[in-house]
Design an enzyme around this catalytic site. Sequence first.
Site, mmCIF file in Angstrom:
data_model
loop_
_atom_site.group_PDB
_atom_site.id
_atom_site.type_symbol
_atom_site.label_atom_id
_atom_site.label_comp_id
_atom_site.label_asym_id
_atom_site.label_seq_id
_atom_site.Cartn_x
_atom_site.Cartn_y
_atom_site.Cartn_z
ATOM 1 N N HIS A 163 0.815 -1.228 0.000
ATOM 2 C CA HIS A 163 0.000 0.000 0.000
ATOM 3 C C HIS A 163 0.842 1.268 0.000
ATOM 4 O O HIS A 163 0.318 2.355 -0.215
ATOM 5 C CB HIS A 163 -0.929 -0.002 1.216
ATOM 6 C CG HIS A 163 -2.038 -0.995 1.098
ATOM 7 N ND1 HIS A 163 -3.313 -0.643 0.734
ATOM 8 C CD2 HIS A 163 -2.059 -2.335 1.235
ATOM 9 C CE1 HIS A 163 -4.074 -1.727 0.679
ATOM 10 N NE2 HIS A 163 -3.338 -2.774 0.983
ATOM 11 N N ASP A 371 3.516 9.516 -0.828
ATOM 12 C CA ASP A 371 2.341 8.758 -0.411
ATOM 13 C C ASP A 371 2.102 7.628 -1.405
ATOM 14 O O ASP A 371 2.233 7.847 -2.610
ATOM 15 C CB ASP A 371 1.111 9.691 -0.411
ATOM 16 C CG ASP A 371 0.143 9.393 0.714
ATOM 17 O OD1 ASP A 371 0.066 8.228 1.137
ATOM 18 O OD2 ASP A 371 -0.542 10.333 1.173
HETATM 19 C C1 GDG Z 1 -2.015 3.864 3.329
HETATM 20 C C2 GDG Z 1 -1.065 4.586 2.384
HETATM 21 C C3 GDG Z 1 -2.825 4.528 0.614
HETATM 22 C C4 GDG Z 1 -8.508 10.416 8.063
HETATM 23 N N1 GDG Z 1 -8.987 11.216 9.021
HETATM 24 C C5 GDG Z 1 -10.203 10.735 9.355
HETATM 25 C C6 GDG Z 1 -10.470 9.615 8.561
HETATM 26 N N2 GDG Z 1 -9.406 9.442 7.776
HETATM 27 C C7 GDG Z 1 -9.337 8.411 6.739
HETATM 28 C C8 GDG Z 1 -9.449 9.061 5.365
HETATM 29 C C9 GDG Z 1 -8.854 7.988 4.464
HETATM 30 C C10 GDG Z 1 -7.842 7.317 5.387
HETATM 31 O O1 GDG Z 1 -8.111 7.739 6.729
HETATM 32 C C11 GDG Z 1 -6.434 7.736 5.055
HETATM 33 O O2 GDG Z 1 -6.070 7.138 3.855
HETATM 34 P P1 GDG Z 1 -4.783 7.585 3.051
HETATM 35 O O3 GDG Z 1 -4.811 6.907 1.752
HETATM 36 O O4 GDG Z 1 -4.804 9.059 2.923
HETATM 37 O O5 GDG Z 1 -3.533 7.229 3.965
HETATM 38 P P2 GDG Z 1 -2.884 6.057 4.890
HETATM 39 O O6 GDG Z 1 -3.636 5.860 6.148
HETATM 40 O O7 GDG Z 1 -1.472 6.512 5.066
HETATM 41 O O8 GDG Z 1 -2.942 4.695 4.040
HETATM 42 C C12 GDG Z 1 -1.844 5.414 1.377
HETATM 43 C C13 GDG Z 1 -3.671 3.719 1.576
HETATM 44 O O9 GDG Z 1 -2.846 2.987 2.503
HETATM 45 C C14 GDG Z 1 -4.558 2.699 0.833
HETATM 46 O O10 GDG Z 1 -3.803 1.857 0.022
HETATM 47 O O11 GDG Z 1 -3.670 5.345 -0.168
HETATM 48 O O12 GDG Z 1 -0.960 6.017 0.460
HETATM 49 O O13 GDG Z 1 -0.170 5.418 3.120
HETATM 50 O O14 GDG Z 1 -9.817 7.039 4.099
HETATM 51 O O15 GDG Z 1 -10.791 9.355 5.131
HETATM 52 N N3 GDG Z 1 -11.604 8.903 8.626
HETATM 53 C C15 GDG Z 1 -12.530 9.303 9.538
HETATM 54 N N4 GDG Z 1 -12.337 10.388 10.339
HETATM 55 C C16 GDG Z 1 -11.202 11.131 10.287
HETATM 56 O O16 GDG Z 1 -11.052 12.107 11.010
HETATM 57 N N5 GDG Z 1 -13.674 8.603 9.641
#
Ligand code: GDG
Length: 462
Positions: A163, A371
């Site tokens: 990921h 990312d």
């Molecule tokens: C890894 C990789 C890749 C955030 N704040 C709140 C909340 N979130 C949720 C977002 C989003 C998720 O968390 C974060 O997803 P990301 O993709 O931005 O980042 P990582 O956690 O680092 O994930 C990344 C991912 O895996 C999938 O393959 O895209 O690059 O690093 O869904 O919405 N959700 C809620 N409240 C919040 O305050 N409910």
Amino acid sequence: MMADAAKTKRLVVVSNRVGPLKDTGKAGGLAVALVDMLRERGGVWFGWSGQVTDAGTFSELHRERSKTVDLATIDIDPADNAEFYAGYANRTLWPVLHYRLDIAEFSPAFEAGYRRVNERFAARLLPLLRAEDQIWVHDYHFFHLGAELRRMGVENRIGFFLHIPFPPPDMLSALPRHRDLVRSLLAYDVIGLQTDRDRRHFIDYLKEEANGVDLGGHRVRAFDREVTVAAFPIGIDTEGFHGFAEGPEAKRERTRLERHLNGRRQIVGVDRIDYSKGIPHRFRAVERFFEEYPEHRGKVSLLQVAPPSRSEVDAYMDIRRELEHLAGHVNGRFADVDWTPIRFITRGFPRRALAGVYRASRLALVTPLRDGMNLVAKEYVAAQDHEDPGVLLLSRFAGAAETMGEALIVNPYAADEVALAIKSAFDMPLDERRARHDALYARLVEGDARNWANAFLRLLDG
Ligand code: GDG
């Protein structure tokens, strides 16, 4: 089309954190996609319970069943937690794979803990497996798990999806015993990466460090193995999330925000507190924006939602302090009695309310320094009103930039460039906003989480 025989094969998913099986929308696209696939084929989702106990990986197997899907988890012990989870996974691999050699910690104890936990997870998974199962392992916590299963005699098809980014070979080769790590990856039959860039880096590594040969057609030979390597950009449940943004919880959140905004425009940032997300750089770019374009003072404000994560790792506490300091500095410099330039909120929002926060924002700043993909970029686009959509400003260093070219693509290190992009987002006429949004949204529907999982499993079916 998938062959019928393949469709009936049971799916076994392995990931560090599992579930939930119910109300998957709460947890996001990945859970939605995996649970859909598991339901369809029947299967097991195996991983860590989230509990740290003395019994650790020797704990009883915790099981929860919902229709055709079994959730099976085990604990880890305090040493595993320190060495495997907070250690090798989050203090060694996470920084190295995000190009941050400067903060990576290299410790033999971490490495041994990581190997031990991979071996133990394989040993606990083994009795749950059936001969015809397809096994799909997720992420940087389990590089060695497939190789351990092979050592235990497992001959099933096993896939792996990373990921997070795969760095250039020069960078990865700073990691002690990097070849062992990559050799283990070659035990998998299909290796999935987020982007073409990551796939290129992986193949370059194999060529440079392991006499690897790119055979074309996604096939690669190295370490006496021939495997499939391909990019599968992960997606979200696009239409589901759009539905959230139109639903009552989102609406309530919007009304609450709009009352507070009082005609001002909102910029939004949503990130787990993590140094890879570039939040300090973003705050400085917002400062530059108010400096360079004073006409926007008092009219625009940034809402940064940043739930804490991995707070047991020092680097994460440091960044939180830095952000509080920076927000205070920008606010001290520009705020007025009735206007706060940066609102920094370190608690999470329920997912459906978050859709409303996105919808209430004219602009999203998604500016990670590195990312794997970044799902916030995709959620922001999915949440918009098609008739009057907001603008996405996206770092060129997010995996998402490879497939979201209609966003305003920026270099997150260049504060003046980001500041100018913010200004141009506010100047952008409706028809341009719509044209960009329509193209992005259509691609998000095509590349949603379900299609992502299907594409991976089609290759794993072989
Ligand atoms: C890894 C990789 C890749 C955030 N704040 C709140 C909340 N979130 C949720 C977002 C989003 C998720 O968390 C974060 O997803 P990301 O993709 O931005 O980042 P990582 O956690 O680092 O994930 C990344 C991912 O895996 C999938 O393959 O895209 O690059 O690093 O869904 O919405 N959700 C809620 N409240 C919040 O305050 N409910």
